[in-house]
Design an enzyme around this catalytic site. Structure first.
Site, PDB file in Angstrom:
ATOM      1  N   HIS A  17      -1.582   4.741   9.748  1.00  0.00           N
ATOM      2  CA  HIS A  17      -0.220   5.253   9.955  1.00  0.00           C
ATOM      3  C   HIS A  17      -0.216   6.623  10.631  1.00  0.00           C
ATOM      4  O   HIS A  17       0.717   7.399  10.458  1.00  0.00           O
ATOM      5  CB  HIS A  17       0.515   5.377   8.627  1.00  0.00           C
ATOM      6  N   GLU A  41       4.017  -5.301   8.504  1.00  0.00           N
ATOM      7  CA  GLU A  41       2.673  -5.140   7.920  1.00  0.00           C
ATOM      8  C   GLU A  41       2.187  -6.424   7.242  1.00  0.00           C
ATOM      9  O   GLU A  41       1.001  -6.536   6.921  1.00  0.00           O
ATOM     10  CB  GLU A  41       2.684  -3.997   6.897  1.00  0.00           C
ATOM     11  N   HIS A  68       0.819  -1.228   0.000  1.00  0.00           N
ATOM     12  CA  HIS A  68       0.000   0.000   0.000  1.00  0.00           C
ATOM     13  C   HIS A  68       0.852   1.278   0.000  1.00  0.00           C
ATOM     14  O   HIS A  68       0.504   2.260   0.651  1.00  0.00           O
ATOM     15  CB  HIS A  68      -0.966  -0.020   1.194  1.00  0.00           C
ATOM     16  N   HIS A  73       9.968  -4.197   4.055  1.00  0.00           N
ATOM     17  CA  HIS A  73      10.481  -2.834   3.905  1.00  0.00           C
ATOM     18  C   HIS A  73      10.821  -2.226   5.246  1.00  0.00           C
ATOM     19  O   HIS A  73      10.234  -2.576   6.261  1.00  0.00           O
ATOM     20  CB  HIS A  73       9.544  -1.925   3.097  1.00  0.00           C
TER      21      HIS A  73
HETATM   22  C1  DHB Z   1       6.145   3.272   2.069  1.00  0.00           C
HETATM   23  C2  DHB Z   1       5.597   2.030   2.400  1.00  0.00           C
HETATM   24  C3  DHB Z   1       4.540   1.941   3.310  1.00  0.00           C
HETATM   25  O1  DHB Z   1       3.978   0.755   3.689  1.00  0.00           O
HETATM   26  C4  DHB Z   1       3.994   3.087   3.862  1.00  0.00           C
HETATM   27  O2  DHB Z   1       2.936   2.959   4.691  1.00  0.00           O
HETATM   28  C5  DHB Z   1       4.540   4.329   3.565  1.00  0.00           C
HETATM   29  C6  DHB Z   1       5.617   4.422   2.664  1.00  0.00           C
HETATM   30  C7  DHB Z   1       7.259   3.409   1.073  1.00  0.00           C
HETATM   31  O3  DHB Z   1       7.887   2.400   0.693  1.00  0.00           O
HETATM   32  O4  DHB Z   1       7.494   4.533   0.599  1.00  0.00           O
HETATM   33 FE    FE Z   2       2.554   1.070   5.416  1.00  0.00          FE
END
Ligand code: DHB
Ligand code: FE
Length: 280
Positions: free
Chosen positions: A59, A239, A12, A192
């Site tokens: 978030h 996540e 997302h 990530h």
């Molecule tokens: C990114 C990924 C995320 O899951 C998020 O909530 C905000 C930013 C990103 O990779 O930029």
């Molecule tokens: Fe996120």
């Protein structure tokens, strides 16, 4: 009785909203990501869900660090998006299925889940962008029930607890005396890390093993503690709990109809799966 017709799991990343606004889905950077959604949209056009239970993490738009429920369920007639500061357009409001919301809340509370019920709730990019990937016209031909899981401020719920939540959502929908076709959408991940020394960390091997586990051994990820998941997938990679919860709603056995995996979109390993429950 209502039934869960499938689960879709996707990343997302906010930049998706920018790509949609700039209409650059066909550019080389974005194409491998957006092309993954064609088979999903074909499946949606054929199977036409009535309502979507969206399992995601907020978030900081609806909940901030001062008040952070572990599990919260929306019970509002309408859910609005708002500016989160990413510089992406605010998407149109979503219509809530309040009857199904309250049924889920009653049923989950009856199974000893301590929920925060939200009769007002704003929905952030983790909710809106996956919906826009499924319905690019943004006319939302479905009602929604938001289920929000804290993956932002420690302590987080364990993978095992999230799996049980998903199973309980599955039971609740199966017991709902409507005839709705319910889609479960789980958003977040995959690996990530946006902050700290390991910013930019991605773990393809783990992501692919996790995706494979959702059909071969769906509770596989519950063996890991939250700290192990952070180690393996990054601080925001946790996540993937949303994927795990969504998968658990389908019951014991499910089959994969489609998947896609592409590195990177922004700082994230972007994954997509479409799963259908199979009769036990
Ligand atoms: C990114 C990924 C995320 O899951 C998020 O909530 C905000 C930013 C990103 O990779 O930029
Ligand atoms: Fe996120």
């Amino acid at each position: 009785m209502a039934s869960i017709i499938g689960a879709i799991t996707t990343s997302h990343v906010p930049a998706i909203g920018g790509a949609i606004a700039r209409k650059v889905q066909h550019e080389p950077y974005w194409r491998p990501f957006f092309d993954g959604f064609h088979p999903v949209r074909e499946w949606l056009a054929k199977n036409k869900p009535d309502v979507v239970v969206v399992i995601y993490n907020d978030h900081g738009l609806n909940f901030f660090l001062d008040k952070m429920p572990t599990f919260s369920v929306g019970a509002a007639p309408e859910y609005r998006n708002a500016d989160e500061g990413w510089g992406i357009p605010t998407l149109p409001p979503f219509q809530g299925d309040t009857a199904l919301s309250w049924h889920l809340i009653q049923s989950l509370a009856g199974e000893d889940f301590d929920l925060t019920t939200c009769q007002e709730m704003q929905v952030d990019h983790a909710f809106t962008l996956p919906m826009a990937l499924l319905w690019p016209e943004q006319d939302w031909p479905v009602q929604v029930v938001p289920v929000c899981i804290n993956t932002v401020q420690f302590p987080l719920p364990s993978a095992a607890r999230c799996y049980k939540l998903g199973q309980a959502i599955g039971r609740a929908v199966a017991a709902y005396p409507g005839d709705q076709k319910v889609l479960v959408l789980g958003t977040g991940g995959l690996s990530h890390q946006l902050d700290g020394e390991r910013a930019g960390f991605i773990n393809k091997d783990f992501d692919l093993q996790f995706m494979e586990s959702l059909t071969s051994d769906p509770a596989w990820a519950t063996q890991f503690s939250i700290h192990q998941l952070v180690e393996k997938t990054g601080t925001q990679g946790v996540e993937l709990l949303m994927w795990l919860t969504a998968r658990a709603t389908l019951g014991e056995r499910a089959r994969k109809l489609h998947s896609n995996y592409h590195i990177p979109i922004s700082n994230t390993a972007a994954g997509l799966m479409l799963l259908e429950p199979t009769a036990a």
